[in-house]
Write a protein that holds these residues in place. Structure first.
Motif, short mmCIF file in Angstrom:
data_model
loop_
_atom_site.label_atom_id
_atom_site.label_comp_id
_atom_site.label_asym_id
_atom_site.label_seq_id
_atom_site.Cartn_x
_atom_site.Cartn_y
_atom_site.Cartn_z
N HIS A 170 0.53 -1.11 0.02
CA HIS A 170 0.11 -0.10 0.01
C HIS A 170 0.76 1.16 -0.03
N GLU A 171 2.13 1.48 0.22
CA GLU A 171 2.86 2.74 0.45
C GLU A 171 4.01 1.69 0.01
N GLN A 172 4.25 2.29 -0.88
CA GLN A 172 5.61 1.93 -1.44
C GLN A 172 6.85 2.43 -1.34
N MET A 173 6.62 3.99 -0.62
CA MET A 173 8.03 4.11 -0.13
C MET A 173 8.01 4.35 1.20
N ILE A 174 8.16 3.27 1.34
CA ILE A 174 7.79 2.85 3.15
C ILE A 174 9.16 2.95 4.01
N SER A 175 9.58 3.98 4.45
CA SER A 175 11.01 3.76 5.38
C SER A 175 12.28 2.78 6.31
N VAL A 176 12.71 2.88 6.02
CA VAL A 176 13.10 1.97 7.00
C VAL A 176 12.56 2.11 8.52
N PRO A 177 12.53 3.02 9.35
CA PRO A 177 12.56 3.32 11.05
C PRO A 177 10.93 2.68 10.73
N GLU A 178 9.75 3.52 9.62
CA GLU A 178 8.59 3.15 9.98
C GLU A 178 8.52 1.74 9.87
N ARG A 179 9.06 1.03 8.95
CA ARG A 179 8.60 -0.70 8.64
C ARG A 179 8.96 -1.25 10.31
N ALA A 180 10.42 -1.26 11.03
CA ALA A 180 10.50 -1.04 12.25
C ALA A 180 9.91 -1.14 13.46
N GLN A 181 9.36 0.28 13.27
CA GLN A 181 8.55 0.27 14.10
C GLN A 181 6.32 -0.21 13.90
N ALA A 182 6.76 -0.65 12.64
CA ALA A 182 5.47 -1.33 13.21
C ALA A 182 5.84 -2.67 13.28
N VAL A 183 7.15 -3.85 13.12
CA VAL A 183 7.23 -4.72 13.15
C VAL A 183 7.36 -4.19 14.83
N ALA A 184 7.20 -3.68 16.09
CA ALA A 184 7.38 -3.39 17.10
C ALA A 184 6.18 -3.29 17.55
N ARG A 185 4.85 -2.83 17.19
CA ARG A 185 4.10 -2.08 17.39
C ARG A 185 3.69 -3.96 17.51
N GLY A 186 3.87 -5.05 16.22
CA GLY A 186 2.94 -6.31 16.63
C GLY A 186 3.68 -6.62 17.95
N GLY A 187 5.06 -6.95 18.15
CA GLY A 187 5.67 -7.59 18.63
C GLY A 187 4.67 -7.85 19.74
N ALA A 188 4.96 -5.69 20.52
CA ALA A 188 3.73 -5.21 21.50
C ALA A 188 2.20 -5.87 21.85
N GLY A 189 2.01 -5.43 20.72
CA GLY A 189 0.11 -6.55 20.65
C GLY A 189 0.19 -7.70 20.30
N ASP A 190 1.38 -8.46 20.66
CA ASP A 190 1.64 -9.46 20.41
C ASP A 190 1.54 -10.18 21.55
N ILE A 191 2.62 -9.43 22.65
CA ILE A 191 2.26 -9.99 24.07
C ILE A 191 1.40 -8.65 25.05
N ARG A 192 1.24 -8.16 24.26
CA ARG A 192 -0.85 -7.89 24.74
C ARG A 192 -1.00 -9.14 24.67
N PHE A 193 -1.86 -8.96 23.89
CA PHE A 193 -2.56 -10.25 24.01
C PHE A 193 -2.06 -11.87 23.89
N LYS A 194 -1.62 -12.34 24.22
CA LYS A 194 -1.03 -12.93 25.64
C LYS A 194 -1.41 -13.14 26.74
N MET A 195 -1.27 -11.54 26.77
CA MET A 195 -1.02 -11.36 28.46
C MET A 195 -3.29 -11.44 28.79
N VAL A 196 -3.67 -10.77 27.17
CA VAL A 196 -5.15 -10.88 28.09
C VAL A 196 -5.31 -12.69 28.10
N THR A 197 -5.17 -13.19 27.07
CA THR A 197 -5.24 -14.47 27.06
C THR A 197 -5.02 -15.28 29.13
N LEU A 198 -4.03 -14.87 28.66
CA LEU A 198 -3.83 -15.23 30.68
C LEU A 198 -4.22 -14.53 31.72
N ALA A 199 -4.69 -13.73 31.19
CA ALA A 199 -5.54 -13.29 31.96
C ALA A 199 -6.78 -13.52 32.46
#
Lengths: 281, 328
Positions: B7-36
């Motif tokens: 969708h966004e062909q001109m995506i910069s490296v830091p932005e991509r790193a941010q997106a991946v990090a967001r995914g990772g944080a969401g991942d942990i949050r989701f696991k924590m919700v199920t654990l809770a």
């Protein structure tokens, strides 16, 4: 050869005798169940009229219906399902996707299956102690909370079972595409198990629509049209109980009508659930 | 991440790193919700036990353990003992199992071996649906239909028939009330019957067809195949299912409360009215005034929870062992 013939005859006779007994057992058991349904439908249908759905529960000797109890049951069951489903879904997901063979998952599974068949009246005592006694009053919220405690284990159990049916290949394929675990669960496994999970929720609804014991001292009862969940609220099963145990003839008729409504609801929901249920193998 | 790049062909490296990090944080949050959520399930269980113990505390302090086998229940003098209720619970449940287990197994044998193939599914489904009917339906039927019939057509002739037989005349003594221990047990047995049949049939169906065919090939009769091959193979499952049913019967409230009679003395005969733990709580809780009345009802609840916990836990352990065996 002679003894052999005798032995064969004895075995044939034993076979015939015990198979006759088991056919007899089946007939015996099914007759009682048929009698119950017959009484329920004949008494229930003769007691059901439009007033049942338009008027509130009457004092003895007067005409009336069950609408306040129907509304109360729908309200409390609705809240219980809305609150219990997400909780049960997430806990079931933990058991199937994260915990699986872990020690914590083992204990949660054990405890959940105990809660699944624990006496429902104890649930009522529990909610009484944590919600009714401290707040000094019976309320619709307390009733809904006690039903929630019954919904959760049902949803946990079916969610876990249904997620375990999802082939691991699907999870691995999604992981190979680089999807984070939470995305895999939400977009792949939940979706694959959707029908089964909905079945579980429907079974939970069927289960709580007839629950009486936990409502007796949480939601109590009310002979008025009450939609305020902070006040005592009527429910179909409690009204059926109260009216059936009373000495008044017209209350008995309404109790039968209520019993028929409960059974019809439960049967309809379980039939829909069965139609949705994925095939077991 | 493929769609981001599309969708966004001109995506910069830091932005991509941010997106991946967001995914990772969401991942942990989701696991924590199920654990809770999983921990909340544990919390509910602990909460049930704790609330029962706290609610029962005044009564536990006042009466101690002898509460369990004391047979007085007097709200006026505030003397409470659980024995009539505990006794009623145990007797009604065991009588119900005594009837429902053989009949339920009979139904399962009928469904797996004898029933014409065409009828198997409809009858099987009917039984499963009946297993879901709320207990209050069984209760109201028991009160209005069964108890009056039982009183006239069974109790009265039965009491007359055993009137001169030494032991039986005491066991079944007294006037025919219609309601009472036996009536409650019968209603309970009808209620758990579909459950036992459904579980037993499911277990029977897990028996490999090859085993049965081998036995038939040796010339066994249908009954011998059931008794010597299917039942031994399915034993753990049948016992586990029966224990689950016992757990239900012990804690059942509504099917019993209607027809037990709610009498707080020790029943002098099986036809006499009695009470069970759950019936006592259901009937008396909202009217329990005084410092020891409600706590004694909580104490009863605690005893009930303890008994059912033992039964259900052993049922689970048996069924788990079975699953492991099937898994290997």
């Amino acid at each position: 050869m002679k003894t052999n013939q005798g032995l064969i005859r004895r075995r044939r006779i034993a076979n015939g005798f015990f198979l006759f007994l088991s056919v007899g057992a089946a007939g015996f058991g099914l007759i009682w169940l048929a009698l119950i349904l017959y009484a329920l439908f004949s008494e229930g249908f003769s007691a059901i009229n439009p007033k049942v759905f338009t008027e509130i529960t009457p004092p003895p000797g007067e005409d009336g219906g069950l609408i306040n109890a129907i509304v109360g049951s729908v309200l409390m069951s609705g809240v219980a399902v809305l609150a219990g489903t997400p909780l049960g879904l997430f806990a079931g997901t933990y058991l199937a996707e994260y915990g699986r063979y872990g020690r914590l998952a083992f204990f949660v599974r054990f405890v959940n299956d105990i809660l699944l068949s624990a006496p429902s009246i104890v649930t009522g005592l529990f909610i009484y102690e944590i919600l009714v006694a401290p707040l000094h009053g019976f309320s619709g919220w307390a009733g809904a909370a006690s039903l929630t405690v019954i919904v959760i284990p049902v949803v946990v159990r079916t969610t876990e079972n249904m997620l375990l049916l999802v082939p691991n290949g699907l999870r691995e394929a999604a992981a190979a595409l680089g999807a984070p675990r939470s995305n895999i669960i939400r977009a792949v496994t939940w979706r694959a198990a959707r029908a089964g999970i909905i079945t579980g929720v429907l079974f939970a609804v069927a289960r709580i629509s007839g629950e009486t014991a936990p409502l007796l001292f949480t939601a109590l009862n009310s002979s008025f049209m009450n939609k305020d969940m902070t006040q005592p609220i009527a429910s179909l099963p409690v009204v059926v109980f109260q009216f059936a145990m009373s000495p008044y003839e017209d209350w008995h008729h309404l109790a039968w009508a209520g019993a028929l409504l409960i059974t019809a609801t439960v049967l309809t929901i379980s039939i829909i659930a069965r139609l949705l249920e994925p095939k077991r193998h | 991440m493929a769609d981001i790049a599309l969708h966004e062909q001109m995506i910069s490296v830091p932005e991509r790193a941010q997106a991946v990090a967001r995914g990772g944080a969401g991942d942990i949050r989701f696991k924590m919700v199920t654990l809770a959520a999983a921990l909340i399930v544990m919390g509910i269980f602990a909460g049930v036990i704790l609330s029962l113990v706290i609610g029962a505390m005044p009564s536990i302090k006042a009466f101690g353990l002898p509460f369990v086998w004391t047979d007085k229940w007097n709200p006026v003098t505030e003397k409470f003992g659980a024995w009539p209720s505990v006794f009623g619970t145990l007797v009604t449940s065991f009588l119900a199992m005594f009837i429902a287990v053989p009949v339920g197994i009979g139904i399962a044998i009928f469904l797996t071996e004898i029933c014409p193939r065409l009828l198997r599914r409809p009858i099987g489904i009917a039984i499963e649906l009946l297993a879901g009917i709320p207990s209050i339906i069984y209760g109201i039927w028991g009160l209005f239909v069964f108890a009056p019939w039982f009183q006239v057509h069974v109790q009265t002739p039965f009491i007359d028939a055993v009137a001169d037989i030494p032991v039986l005349q005491d066991v079944f003594a007294g006037p025919p009330y219609g309601i009472g221990i036996v009536t409650a047990s019968l209603i309970l047995s009808i209620m758990i019957l579909p459950f036992i049949s459904a579980v037993t049939r499911d277990v029977f169906e897990t028996v490999p067809a090859m085993l049965k065919e081998a036995a038939y090939g040796l010339g066994c009769t249908t009954w011998e195949v059931m008794w010597r091959v299917v039942l031994p193979f399915a034993r753990a499952g049948v016992v586990g299912g029966a224990m689950l049913a016992l757990g239900r019967a012990l804690g059942e409230t509504m099917a019993v409360t209607f027809v037990i009679g709610n009498a707080h003395h020790m029943p002098h005969s099986l036809f006499a009215p009695g009470t069970t733990i759950s019936a006592t709580i259901a009937n008396e809780f909202t009217e329990a005034l005084g410092d020891l009345y409600a706590p004694s009802l909580f104490y009863l609840g605690l005893i009930l929870f303890f008994i059912t916990f033992i039964v259900l836990a052993s049922a689970q352990l048996m069924l788990r062992a079975l699953e492991r065996r099937a898994g290997t």
